[in-house]
Enzyme design. Structure first.
Site, PDB file in Angstrom:
ATOM      1  N   LYS A 175       0.856  -1.175   0.000  1.00 11.16           N
ATOM      2  CA  LYS A 175       0.000   0.000   0.000  1.00 11.16           C
ATOM      3  C   LYS A 175       0.902   1.240   0.000  1.00 11.16           C
ATOM      4  CE  LYS A 175      -2.712   3.314   2.251  1.00 11.16           C
ATOM      5  NZ  LYS A 175      -2.113   4.488   1.573  1.00 11.16           N
ATOM      6  N   GLU A 250       9.491   1.729  10.924  1.00 18.44           N
ATOM      7  CA  GLU A 250      10.523   2.753  10.770  1.00 18.44           C
ATOM      8  C   GLU A 250       9.802   4.093  10.791  1.00 18.44           C
ATOM      9  OE1 GLU A 250      12.348   5.609   9.602  1.00 18.44           O
ATOM     10  OE2 GLU A 250      12.448   4.739   7.594  1.00 18.44           O
ATOM     11  N   CYS A 284      13.231  11.040   7.153  1.00 16.41           N
ATOM     12  CA  CYS A 284      13.121  10.681   8.565  1.00 16.41           C
ATOM     13  C   CYS A 284      14.435  10.859   9.289  1.00 16.41           C
ATOM     14  CB  CYS A 284      12.613   9.248   8.698  1.00 16.41           C
ATOM     15  SG  CYS A 284      13.560   8.078   7.704  1.00 16.41           S
ATOM     16  N   GLU A 385       8.819  16.387  15.061  1.00 15.00           N
ATOM     17  CA  GLU A 385       9.297  16.224  13.691  1.00 15.00           C
ATOM     18  C   GLU A 385       8.542  17.155  12.749  1.00 15.00           C
ATOM     19  OE1 GLU A 385      10.658  12.551  10.923  1.00 15.00           O
ATOM     20  OE2 GLU A 385       8.591  12.452  11.653  1.00 15.00           O
TER      21      GLU A 385
END
Length: 492
Positions: A175, A250, A284, A385
């Site tokens: 996906k 992750e 990331c 973040e």
């Protein structure tokens, strides 16, 4: 207007609902393609196809060496079509053509590496403490894998998941992000050409609640591998726990990039720019917290702003462009919101801090490379973040304070250390709580080296030999070579 269908059981088809959604080019801000909007019925078809392929037919009958040959053949096809796929990635996510070409030309290595590893997974003979028994272990594939990928590097992160899963003998339902689905649907065409049986790899596109949730919750899915936000990862982990599914997550990062006063400042400045402004900060592992030792703080900041201010912005398909657009309108608005938050919290804006209005940026979702100094590690800009070209600069006095600041975060994905002292390099790499520590470099990855996070940055590892074990389970086999069965009411 291009349209891209789902790929299930070796065939392209419309979504069961017949619905479509638009995908936008971040440089123009305009729709460039439409993608099938999958739903629960499509997930059911895909998982059933993957389960059939795993349990019956050609795929489970292949030897590990034959699976490896298919993976290596796929790597050749990706190498052949690397430029075409890179161009699609750029239109889909707005990252630079130079970086996307680099990624696509590197991606075949994942399929070569795991193709070679497929028949190197060995069990062991256990030297038992019991006579007349022979005991050995087998490593067996988990089954159907749900692979959920983000929008920032779709095909690279797909390779990180699919290559070890297939090498292990699993089957996959992929996906991709609803913002960047087109490259995955073009990529999957190569599996049929390489000779993979129908159902081994399937792609269901759509929104998280419509596709992601039923995929994660499906009882035939035995493993979930996800790259994305920590909030979504937490929900996936909670859902998977109800059925004892294996997960690899992750997730986000707030990586410290630490510069000591003995570092090569020119190299460190380049590393700081690479850490946050390459890929427009949409990685990331972005080095979004720059920690500078007191006595080099001002000089370093001067060099940094001088270099960052020369960054060329514009069309990501232009090989000379260095900073591209934000991938989605939602993310663009979020990044601008964090700039306002940083100002309100008292951070000092020394560069950027606004939408880019340069002519070469056209109507795209561009934000000027932005640097804040005077940042406290307790500010939201240092703890949350952002996923954009926003750098927080934080002072520190010595090693102890650098370690304390670096580890004072919910995240632990990556970190950078810049120093000429080899002893300090070892000490810092030992003490920093992060899955990857770079010393005198930044943003280096390899198919050979494990990658993953500490703390809220996730669980499990991708890449390297560790990765294939994420898709395998261990079976212990006992063989009685002649011992009498004895008393049936006692343990052997």
């Amino acid at each position: 207007m291009q349209r891209h269908q789902l790929f299930i059981d070796g065939k392209f088809s419309d979504a069961a609902s017949g619905a479509w959604f638009d995908t936008y080019n971040p440089f123009t801000g305009k729709v460039w393609s439409q993608v099938a909007a999958g739903g629960a019925a499509d997930v059911e078809r895909a998982v059933q196809a993957a389960h059939r392929a795993f349990t019956t037919g050609v795929w489970p009958a292949l030897t590990a060496s034959q699976r490896g040959a298919l993976l290596r053949r796929l790597g050749d096809l990706i190498a052949r079509d690397a430029d075409k796929l890179a161009q699609i990635e750029v239109r889909d996510n707005g990252k630079l053509i130079a970086e996307m070409r680099g990624q696509l030309n590197y991606i075949p290595q994942w399929f070569y590496y795991f193709g070679g590893l497929a028949d190197k997974i060995q069990g062991a003979v256990i030297p038992l403490d019991k006579k007349d028994y022979f005991n050995f272990t087998r490593h067996e594939p988990l089954g159907v894998v749900a692979a959920i990928t983000p929008w920032n590097s779709p095909l690279l992160l797909t390779a990180w998941k699919i290559a070890p899963a297939l090498a292990a003998g699993c089957t996959v339902v992929l996906k991709p992000s609803e913002f960047t689905s087109v490259s995955s649907l073009e990529f999957v065409k190569l599996f049929e050409e390489a000779g993979f049986p129908p159902g081994v790899v399937n792609v269901v596109t759509g929104y998280g609640k419509d596709v992601g949730t039923p995929l994660v919750e499906h009882p035939l899915v035995r493993k979930i591998t996800f790259t994305g936000s920590d909030a979504t990862g937490r929900m996936i982990n909670q859902s998977a726990a109800k059925q004892f599914k294996r997960v690899s997550l992750e997730l986000g990062g707030k990586s410290p990039n630490i510069v000591f006063n003995d570092a090569n400042l020119e190299d460190a400045v380049n590393g700081a720019v690479s850490g946050i402004f390459a890929a427009t900060g949409q990685t990331c592992i972005a080095g979004s917290r720059l920690l500078l030792q007191d006595d080099i703080h001002d000089a370093f900041l001067e060099k940094l702003t001088a270099l960052a201010s020369t960054a060329r912005m514009g069309d990501p398909l232009d090989a000379g462009t260095q900073v591209g657009p934000i991938t989605t309108r939602q993310q663009y608005d979020k990044v601008l919101g964090y700039i306002d938050i940083a100002k309100q919290d008292g951070a000092k804006l020394i560069m950027g801090g606004a939408p880019a209005t340069r002519a070469e940026c056209g109507n795209g979702w561009f934000i000027e490379p932005t640097i804040f100094s005077g940042v406290s590690n307790r500010m939201r800009i240092a703890q949350e973040e952002v996923f954009g070209p926003i750098l927080s600069v934080i002072r520190f006095k010595d090693e102890e304070e650098a370690v304390a600041i670096a580890n004072d975060s919910a995240y632990g994905l990556g970190a950078g250390v810049w120093t000429a002292d080899i002893g300090r390099a070892f000490r810092m790499s030992s003490r920093i709580q992060a899955g990857t520590v770079w010393v005198n470099t930044y943003r280096a990855v390899s198919y050979m080296s494990p990658f993953g996070g500490y703390k809220d940055s996730g669980t499990g590892r991708e890449n390297g030999m560790d990765a294939i074990h994420e898709y395998l389970q261990v079976k212990s086999v006992w063989i009685n070579t002649g011992a009498a069965t004895g008393n049936p009411f006692t343990m052997r």
